[in-house]
Design a protein around this motif. Structure first.
Motif, short mmCIF file in Angstrom:
data_model
loop_
_atom_site.label_atom_id
_atom_site.label_comp_id
_atom_site.label_asym_id
_atom_site.label_seq_id
_atom_site.Cartn_x
_atom_site.Cartn_y
_atom_site.Cartn_z
N ASN A 131 -2.92 7.90 -12.75
CA ASN A 131 -2.95 6.91 -11.68
C ASN A 131 -4.05 5.91 -11.94
O ASN A 131 -5.06 6.22 -12.56
CB ASN A 131 -3.19 7.67 -10.37
CG ASN A 131 -3.25 6.77 -9.18
OD1 ASN A 131 -3.02 5.58 -9.27
ND2 ASN A 131 -3.54 7.35 -8.05
N THR A 132 -3.88 4.70 -11.42
CA THR A 132 -4.91 3.69 -11.57
C THR A 132 -5.95 3.80 -10.47
O THR A 132 -6.86 3.01 -10.40
CB THR A 132 -4.30 2.28 -11.55
OG1 THR A 132 -3.60 2.12 -10.32
CG2 THR A 132 -3.38 2.06 -12.72
N ASP A 133 -5.85 4.80 -9.63
CA ASP A 133 -6.79 5.00 -8.52
C ASP A 133 -8.03 5.68 -9.08
O ASP A 133 -8.10 6.89 -9.19
CB ASP A 133 -6.12 5.85 -7.44
CG ASP A 133 -6.95 6.01 -6.20
OD1 ASP A 133 -8.08 5.48 -6.18
OD2 ASP A 133 -6.48 6.65 -5.27
N GLU B 26 -4.94 -2.62 4.62
CA GLU B 26 -3.48 -2.72 4.68
C GLU B 26 -2.92 -2.03 3.45
O GLU B 26 -3.47 -2.15 2.35
CB GLU B 26 -3.06 -4.18 4.72
CG GLU B 26 -3.49 -4.85 6.01
CD GLU B 26 -3.04 -6.29 6.11
OE1 GLU B 26 -2.32 -6.78 5.22
OE2 GLU B 26 -3.41 -6.93 7.11
N ALA B 27 -1.80 -1.30 3.64
CA ALA B 27 -1.23 -0.50 2.56
C ALA B 27 0.29 -0.57 2.60
O ALA B 27 0.89 -0.97 3.60
CB ALA B 27 -1.69 0.95 2.69
N VAL C 132 0.14 5.97 -1.11
CA VAL C 132 0.08 4.56 -0.74
C VAL C 132 -0.62 3.72 -1.80
O VAL C 132 -1.48 4.20 -2.53
CB VAL C 132 -0.64 4.36 0.61
CG1 VAL C 132 0.14 4.98 1.75
CG2 VAL C 132 -2.06 4.89 0.58
N ASP C 133 -0.21 2.46 -1.85
CA ASP C 133 -0.93 1.43 -2.59
C ASP C 133 -1.64 0.60 -1.53
O ASP C 133 -1.04 0.29 -0.49
CB ASP C 133 0.03 0.51 -3.35
CG ASP C 133 0.71 1.18 -4.53
OD1 ASP C 133 0.28 2.27 -4.94
OD2 ASP C 133 1.68 0.59 -5.04
N TYR C 134 -2.89 0.24 -1.77
CA TYR C 134 -3.59 -0.58 -0.79
C TYR C 134 -4.67 -1.43 -1.44
O TYR C 134 -5.09 -1.17 -2.56
CB TYR C 134 -4.19 0.28 0.33
CG TYR C 134 -5.36 1.17 -0.07
CD1 TYR C 134 -6.66 0.74 0.11
CD2 TYR C 134 -5.15 2.44 -0.61
CE1 TYR C 134 -7.74 1.55 -0.23
CE2 TYR C 134 -6.21 3.25 -0.96
CZ TYR C 134 -7.50 2.81 -0.77
OH TYR C 134 -8.56 3.62 -1.12
N LYS C 135 -5.06 -2.44 -0.68
CA LYS C 135 -6.21 -3.26 -1.07
C LYS C 135 -7.32 -2.89 -0.10
O LYS C 135 -7.18 -3.07 1.11
CB LYS C 135 -5.88 -4.74 -0.98
CG LYS C 135 -7.01 -5.62 -1.47
CD LYS C 135 -6.61 -7.07 -1.53
CE LYS C 135 -7.74 -7.89 -2.10
NZ LYS C 135 -7.35 -9.30 -2.26
N SER C 136 -8.41 -2.36 -0.62
CA SER C 136 -9.51 -1.90 0.23
C SER C 136 -10.14 -3.09 0.96
O SER C 136 -9.98 -4.24 0.56
CB SER C 136 -10.56 -1.16 -0.59
OG SER C 136 -11.33 -2.07 -1.33
N LYS D 188 -3.90 1.95 -6.43
CA LYS D 188 -2.49 2.32 -6.61
C LYS D 188 -2.32 3.83 -6.51
O LYS D 188 -3.15 4.60 -7.01
CB LYS D 188 -1.99 1.87 -7.99
CG LYS D 188 -2.06 0.38 -8.22
CD LYS D 188 -1.00 -0.33 -7.43
CE LYS D 188 -1.01 -1.82 -7.73
NZ LYS D 188 -0.18 -2.55 -6.80
N ASN D 189 -1.23 4.25 -5.90
CA ASN D 189 -0.83 5.66 -5.83
C ASN D 189 -1.89 6.59 -5.26
O ASN D 189 -2.11 7.68 -5.77
CB ASN D 189 -0.40 6.17 -7.22
CG ASN D 189 0.78 5.40 -7.76
OD1 ASN D 189 1.68 5.01 -7.03
ND2 ASN D 189 0.77 5.15 -9.05
N HIS D 190 -2.56 6.15 -4.21
CA HIS D 190 -3.56 7.03 -3.60
C HIS D 190 -2.88 8.23 -2.98
O HIS D 190 -1.92 8.09 -2.22
CB HIS D 190 -4.37 6.31 -2.52
CG HIS D 190 -5.30 7.25 -1.81
ND1 HIS D 190 -6.49 7.67 -2.39
CD2 HIS D 190 -5.21 7.88 -0.62
CE1 HIS D 190 -7.07 8.52 -1.56
NE2 HIS D 190 -6.31 8.66 -0.48
#
Length: 196
Positions: free
Chosen positions: A37-39, A94-95, A172-176, A183-185
């Motif tokens: 994951n990119t998280d 938001e996610a 979820v994918d989100y912008k903090s 991505k992929n949290h």
């Protein structure tokens, strides 16, 4: 005439490609494994010590036996707002729901296999991410072995169940709120998100 048209088309194409290239997000993650994951943010939950620990959630490598939620409150593609405080900048972000699964989510306390300090009340590890999974959910106080690597040192660690919650969990994918793309949290529970 043909040369001028070809040249104009070439210039137009070059401008288009440059413009599109500037809109793409630069990936500063040096991990070249596409199965991860990119998280890669440091996880800090209330009352937890995740000093310099990267979230290594394994993206597409879902645990075996995981069942897609049959009727999730927030279906895949739903825009939501996060209420969870798993990481800095997560609350209020938001996610978009990427996946939803029916399972049991556990808050666990564990000593990382890598020798780092004990992690208290980590949320969440799901039932299918534990070694030698029982058919029934584990109870508070039981010891389990973690078979996922959301965080460095997590895989193979013995953990104590602090909370067991049958629920729908969401990836979820989100912008903090600090501007970072995640991505992929894994994982947030239904009560940690709300409709946008």
């Amino acid at each position: 005439m043909r040369k001028k048209m070809a040249m104009a088309l070439f210039v137009l194409l070059a401008v288009f490609l440059v413009a599109c290239g500037n809109k793409e997000k630069t990936n500063t993650n040096t991990n070249t494994n596409p199965d991860t994951n990119t998280d890669t943010n440091t996880m800090t939950e209330p009352n937890q010590n995740h000093n310099d620990v990267n979230n290594l959630t394994e993206g597409p490598n879902l645990p075996t036996g995981l069942k897609a939620a049959t009727n999730p409150k927030y279906p895949v593609g739903t825009k939501v707002v996060l209420k969870a405080k798993h990481k800095p900048g997560m609350e209020g972000a938001e996610a978009t729901v990427v996946a939803a699964y029916d399972t049991t989510a556990y808050a666990v306390t564990y000593k990382p296999a890598s020798g780092q300090p004990e992690v208290k009340n980590h949320k969440w590890v799901i039932h299918e991410e534990l070694k030698d999974v029982n058919k029934k959910p584990y109870a508070v106080g039981e010891e389990v072995v973690i078979e996922t690597d959301h965080l460095e040192g997590m895989k193979g660690a013995t953990a104590k169940i602090e909370e067991a919650k049958p629920t729908t969990v969401y990836m979820v994918d989100y912008k903090s709120t600090t501007g970072e793309e995640v991505k992929n949290h894994r994982w947030v529970t239904e009560d940690e998100i709300s409709a946008k």
